[in-house]
Motif scaffolding. Structure first.
Motif, PDB file in Angstrom:
ATOM      1  N   ILE A 177       0.870  -1.183   0.000  1.00 46.50           N
ATOM      2  CA  ILE A 177       0.000   0.000   0.000  1.00 46.50           C
ATOM      3  C   ILE A 177       0.903   1.228   0.000  1.00 46.50           C
ATOM      4  O   ILE A 177       1.687   1.435   0.929  1.00 46.50           O
ATOM      5  N   GLY A 178       0.792   2.018  -1.077  1.00 47.43           N
ATOM      6  CA  GLY A 178       1.609   3.211  -1.221  1.00 47.43           C
ATOM      7  C   GLY A 178       0.775   4.470  -1.159  1.00 47.43           C
ATOM      8  O   GLY A 178      -0.460   4.426  -1.059  1.00 47.43           O
ATOM      9  N   GLY A 179       1.448   5.599  -1.234  1.00 45.09           N
ATOM     10  CA  GLY A 179       0.780   6.896  -1.146  1.00 45.09           C
ATOM     11  C   GLY A 179       1.580   7.820  -0.256  1.00 45.09           C
ATOM     12  O   GLY A 179       2.476   7.390   0.475  1.00 45.09           O
ATOM     13  N   MET A 180       1.270   9.097  -0.299  1.00 41.52           N
ATOM     14  CA  MET A 180       1.986  10.068   0.507  1.00 41.52           C
ATOM     15  C   MET A 180       1.572   9.950   1.974  1.00 41.52           C
ATOM     16  O   MET A 180       0.517   9.393   2.298  1.00 41.52           O
ATOM     17  N   VAL A 181       2.416  10.476   2.872  1.00 42.20           N
ATOM     18  CA  VAL A 181       2.059  10.519   4.286  1.00 42.20           C
ATOM     19  C   VAL A 181       0.763  11.319   4.435  1.00 42.20           C
ATOM     20  O   VAL A 181       0.620  12.395   3.869  1.00 42.20           O
ATOM     21  N   GLY A 182      -0.214  10.762   5.169  1.00 38.95           N
ATOM     22  CA  GLY A 182      -1.505  11.424   5.343  1.00 38.95           C
ATOM     23  C   GLY A 182      -2.526  11.077   4.280  1.00 38.95           C
ATOM     24  O   GLY A 182      -3.639  11.628   4.271  1.00 38.95           O
TER      25      GLY A 182
ATOM     26  N   ILE B 202      -2.676   2.195  -4.279  1.00 35.61           N
ATOM     27  CA  ILE B 202      -2.277   3.572  -4.003  1.00 35.61           C
ATOM     28  C   ILE B 202      -3.427   4.311  -3.323  1.00 35.61           C
ATOM     29  O   ILE B 202      -4.556   4.306  -3.810  1.00 35.61           O
ATOM     30  N   MET B 203      -3.102   4.939  -2.184  1.00 30.35           N
ATOM     31  CA  MET B 203      -4.062   5.768  -1.460  1.00 30.35           C
ATOM     32  C   MET B 203      -3.774   7.242  -1.740  1.00 30.35           C
ATOM     33  O   MET B 203      -2.612   7.654  -1.819  1.00 30.35           O
ATOM     34  N   LYS B 204      -4.825   8.012  -1.882  1.00 22.54           N
ATOM     35  CA  LYS B 204      -4.705   9.452  -2.042  1.00 22.54           C
ATOM     36  C   LYS B 204      -5.974  10.098  -1.500  1.00 22.54           C
ATOM     37  O   LYS B 204      -7.083   9.657  -1.814  1.00 22.54           O
ATOM     38  N   GLU B 205      -5.779  11.118  -0.664  1.00 20.06           N
ATOM     39  CA  GLU B 205      -6.913  11.833  -0.075  1.00 20.06           C
ATOM     40  C   GLU B 205      -7.906  10.873   0.565  1.00 20.06           C
ATOM     41  O   GLU B 205      -9.107  10.984   0.414  1.00 20.06           O
ATOM     42  N   ARG B 206      -7.354   9.876   1.264  1.00 12.50           N
ATOM     43  CA  ARG B 206      -8.106   8.909   2.070  1.00 12.50           C
ATOM     44  C   ARG B 206      -9.050   8.031   1.251  1.00 12.50           C
ATOM     45  O   ARG B 206     -10.112   7.622   1.712  1.00 12.50           O
ATOM     46  N   ARG B 207      -8.630   7.725   0.043  1.00 12.65           N
ATOM     47  CA  ARG B 207      -9.372   6.748  -0.761  1.00 12.65           C
ATOM     48  C   ARG B 207      -8.415   6.008  -1.688  1.00 12.65           C
ATOM     49  O   ARG B 207      -7.339   6.512  -2.023  1.00 12.65           O
ATOM     50  N   LEU B 208      -8.794   4.790  -2.075  1.00 17.80           N
ATOM     51  CA  LEU B 208      -8.002   4.008  -3.020  1.00 17.80           C
ATOM     52  C   LEU B 208      -8.173   4.607  -4.412  1.00 17.80           C
ATOM     53  O   LEU B 208      -9.294   4.775  -4.879  1.00 17.80           O
ATOM     54  N   VAL B 209      -7.050   4.922  -5.072  1.00 16.52           N
ATOM     55  CA  VAL B 209      -7.143   5.565  -6.383  1.00 16.52           C
ATOM     56  C   VAL B 209      -6.515   4.743  -7.502  1.00 16.52           C
ATOM     57  O   VAL B 209      -6.754   5.021  -8.674  1.00 16.52           O
TER      58      VAL B 209
ATOM     59  N   ASN C 247       6.651   0.418 -10.371  1.00 14.06           N
ATOM     60  CA  ASN C 247       7.927   1.126 -10.415  1.00 14.06           C
ATOM     61  C   ASN C 247       7.747   2.487  -9.747  1.00 14.06           C
ATOM     62  O   ASN C 247       6.623   2.941  -9.513  1.00 14.06           O
ATOM     63  N   GLU C 248       8.854   3.127  -9.416  1.00 17.04           N
ATOM     64  CA  GLU C 248       8.794   4.361  -8.634  1.00 17.04           C
ATOM     65  C   GLU C 248       8.029   5.463  -9.359  1.00 17.04           C
ATOM     66  O   GLU C 248       7.265   6.214  -8.742  1.00 17.04           O
ATOM     67  N   GLU C 249       8.212   5.564 -10.665  1.00 14.08           N
ATOM     68  CA  GLU C 249       7.534   6.625 -11.415  1.00 14.08           C
ATOM     69  C   GLU C 249       6.022   6.458 -11.375  1.00 14.08           C
ATOM     70  O   GLU C 249       5.284   7.410 -11.122  1.00 14.08           O
ATOM     71  N   LYS C 250       5.538   5.228 -11.616  1.00 14.98           N
ATOM     72  CA  LYS C 250       4.096   4.987 -11.624  1.00 14.98           C
ATOM     73  C   LYS C 250       3.493   5.178 -10.225  1.00 14.98           C
ATOM     74  O   LYS C 250       2.396   5.725 -10.075  1.00 14.98           O
ATOM     75  N   ILE C 251       4.215   4.722  -9.193  1.00 11.64           N
ATOM     76  CA  ILE C 251       3.714   4.869  -7.834  1.00 11.64           C
ATOM     77  C   ILE C 251       3.616   6.347  -7.466  1.00 11.64           C
ATOM     78  O   ILE C 251       2.609   6.804  -6.911  1.00 11.64           O
ATOM     79  N   LEU C 252       4.644   7.115  -7.793  1.00  7.59           N
ATOM     80  CA  LEU C 252       4.657   8.534  -7.458  1.00  7.59           C
ATOM     81  C   LEU C 252       3.589   9.289  -8.260  1.00  7.59           C
ATOM     82  O   LEU C 252       2.899  10.166  -7.719  1.00  7.59           O
ATOM     83  N   THR C 253       3.441   8.943  -9.548  1.00 13.87           N
ATOM     84  CA  THR C 253       2.423   9.603 -10.367  1.00 13.87           C
ATOM     85  C   THR C 253       1.028   9.370  -9.790  1.00 13.87           C
ATOM     86  O   THR C 253       0.210  10.294  -9.711  1.00 13.87           O
ATOM     87  N   ALA C 254       0.736   8.116  -9.400  1.00 16.41           N
ATOM     88  CA  ALA C 254      -0.585   7.816  -8.847  1.00 16.41           C
ATOM     89  C   ALA C 254      -0.777   8.465  -7.472  1.00 16.41           C
ATOM     90  O   ALA C 254      -1.892   8.827  -7.107  1.00 16.41           O
ATOM     91  N   SER C 255       0.306   8.647  -6.740  1.00 16.21           N
ATOM     92  CA  SER C 255       0.222   9.197  -5.387  1.00 16.21           C
ATOM     93  C   SER C 255       0.000  10.701  -5.365  1.00 16.21           C
ATOM     94  O   SER C 255      -0.715  11.219  -4.500  1.00 16.21           O
ATOM     95  N   ILE C 256       0.617  11.421  -6.311  1.00 18.38           N
ATOM     96  CA  ILE C 256       0.523  12.886  -6.262  1.00 18.38           C
ATOM     97  C   ILE C 256      -0.009  13.486  -7.554  1.00 18.38           C
ATOM     98  O   ILE C 256      -0.197  14.704  -7.647  1.00 18.38           O
ATOM     99  N   GLY C 257      -0.273  12.641  -8.571  1.00 21.09           N
ATOM    100  CA  GLY C 257      -0.741  13.151  -9.858  1.00 21.09           C
ATOM    101  C   GLY C 257      -2.209  13.529  -9.832  1.00 21.09           C
ATOM    102  O   GLY C 257      -2.885  13.459  -8.810  1.00 21.09           O
ATOM    103  N   GLY C 258      -2.729  13.930 -10.999  1.00 18.05           N
ATOM    104  CA  GLY C 258      -4.128  14.360 -11.096  1.00 18.05           C
ATOM    105  C   GLY C 258      -5.079  13.190 -11.074  1.00 18.05           C
ATOM    106  O   GLY C 258      -4.684  12.045 -11.165  1.00 18.05           O
TER     107      GLY C 258
END
Length: 512
Positions: A303-308, A485-492, A501-512
């Protein structure tokens, strides 16, 4: 007082530093506990404005060193100088007065007080009739915060801040007390990439102001980004001290653990087994949006995503730390939705928490007591056979290489990595079907990480459902069969195969 001729290399050889530039000078310090030497004739120095990274495995002696420099421990032999003055009285208040400020992994701040009150905690400016002059407090806090170049309102409640801002408040507190030496112990242990970048930038700014920084981290990318010099400690001894340009990552690892980096863990394939864990629409109002996913036995689900982003909140619902408002959790069709941790343990679910100090163990109790603290909930009788449990514990001590004097030792005297291993063994002893790891290698050195990874693979081979939250991107990529990937308290998003890979994980975590 130390003199120029006493300066250790490389400073009197390559940088032409004077004795007045040295803010910390340690000569042949030794510390023992119960006849066991844990810190053996170590010498060290720190120059004003330098970032000196200290690395080593858990139990290597780093924490002992910090506690000597902060005044919590008195060395058995050797001498310590702060800004040229020898420390005669090892006491935290004395060392703070000499300019040493220490920021530990676990933040010691008050979430229900304002930022300004936290910065000047214990040193409030008194106004008329002895009452706190809050206006003056805020003005002084603004000045200190300006030095960190962090845009933080000093009147905000600390509990409203994110993790990076809270760390900045701790650093501002150190600056307010006129720190000459700042010790940072694993400051980014549970940070995401964005938070880590902000903190490292702040550390560089602090050093640029002429404050000497001792920076302790197991993240080698941080070490190579920050360090002017790197000192390696292993088994209580100083192994080497390098200028940053003199050391490679492979050499650093070899010095830390006594073997080559290419001998480290590499993930092996695990054959998935019959059995299904289903999470259907699990949610809590104003806490986390409905989440649904499935996984097979033997699978490691990252389970990935930014802190919070809601990662910890999701597993808190699974374990019943927070009672869900709706949804269900099924194992092979049987409802195991848990309203509380007691029910979760009965249902075969365990959670190895990120914050082991506060929610993973009982610091004032023995290793043996911590080991049996979870299995108690599954025992039918009211009594445990301690001799039998100690024998099982001895097996775990050998299995996952726990460095301890035995079941009777108080767990608070173990290093962070060994505390984590005791917590792991405690939950494995419950024979849970679903094993949830929340930041499993937080604050753990490279060698201990390998032990944890091997253990996770063993559990996967046994057919357990393994769920792993991690802010360590390479760890997430290397270990996971799939990544949610979690973002804004939901699975996205859900990633699998080559998409992990790191690029896809980061894109899904902080992208649009």
């Amino acid at each position: 007082m130390i003199k120029d001729k006493d300066l250790p290399p490389p400073y009197n050889r390559t940088m032409n530093k004077k004795a007045s530039d040295i803010v910390v000078h340690v000569e042949d310090c030794t510390k023992s506990f119960s006849g066991v030497t844990v810190f053996d004739r170590v010498s060290f120095d720190l120059v004003a404005g330098e970032i000196h990274c200290l690395v080593g495995e858990n139990g290597a002696g780093k924490s002992t060193f910090i506690k000597i420099l902060s005044g919590a421990y008195v060395p058995d032999s050797g001498r310590v100088f702060i800004c040229g003055k020898e420390v005669k009285n090892f006491n935290p208040d004395v060392l703070k007065a000499m300019g040493v400020q220490t920021i530990y992994q676990n933040q010691f701040l008050m979430p229900d007080l304002s930022v300004a009150e936290n910065i000047f905690m214990g040193d409030f400016a008194a106004g008329k009739k002895g009452f706190m002059n809050y206006k003056k407090l805020v003005e002084e806090a603004e000045k200190v915060l300006a030095e960190t170049e962090m845009d933080i309102d000093p009147t905000r409640m600390l509990g409203e801040l994110d993790i990076t801002e809270r760390q900045a408040v701790q650093i501002a507190r150190s600056l307010a007390q006129e720190a000459k030496v700042l010790i940072l112990d694993e400051p980014t242990a549970s940070y995401g990439k964005r938070e880590k970048t902000a903190l490292l930038k702040l550390v560089k700014k602090i050093a640029a102001k002429g404050i000497g920084v001792i920076y302790i981290s197991h993240h080698l990318d941080e070490v190579f980004e920050l360090a002017d010099r790197v000192t390696i400690i292993r088994d209580g001894k100083k192994i080497a001290c390098y200028e940053r340009d003199e050391i490679t990552e492979q050499q650093l690892i070899r010095d830390m653990v006594g073997r080559d980096a290419d001998l480290f863990y590499k993930r092996e394939a695990v054959q998935l087994k019959d059995g299904l864990l289903e999470v259907k629409g699990l949610y809590k109002k104003n806490y986390i949006e409905p989440a649904s996913f499935t996984m097979c036995r033997g699978e490691i689900l990252g389970i990935g995503g930014m802190v919070g982003s809601g990662r910890t909140e999701l597993v808190s619902l699974l374990f019943g730390v927070v009672s869900p408002d709706g949804g269900e959790v099924l194992i092979n069709g049987t409802d195991v939705t848990s309203k509380d941790p007691y029910t979760a343990i009965k249902n075969g679910i365990c959670l190895i928490t990120e914050d082991r100090q506060h929610s993973g163990m009982f610091l004032d109790h023995s290793v043996g007591w911590n080991f049996v603290s979870a299995i108690i909930n599954k025992e039918k009788g009211m009594l445990l056979r301690q001799q039998k449990e100690n024998k099982v514990l001895e097996d775990y001590i050998g299995r996952i290489q726990i460095k301890t004097q035995g079941p009777e030792q108080e767990i608070r005297f173990l290093s962070g990595g060994n505390q984590q291993k005791v917590v792991l063994s405690k939950w494995l002893h419950t024979n849970a079907e679903v094993v949830i790891f929340d930041e499993p290698t937080k604050g753990i050195d490279i060698g201990a990480k390998e032990d944890v990874y091997k253990l996770m693979l063993e559990l996967a081979h046994e057919g357990k459902f393994i769920i792993m939250i991690s802010s360590d991107m390479p760890e997430l990529v290397a270990l996971s069969d799939r990544v949610l990937i979690m973002k804004e308290r939901r699975l996205v998003a859900e990633l699998s195969g080559s998409d992990i890979n790191e690029e896809k994980i980061l894109t899904a975590s902080i992208g649009g």
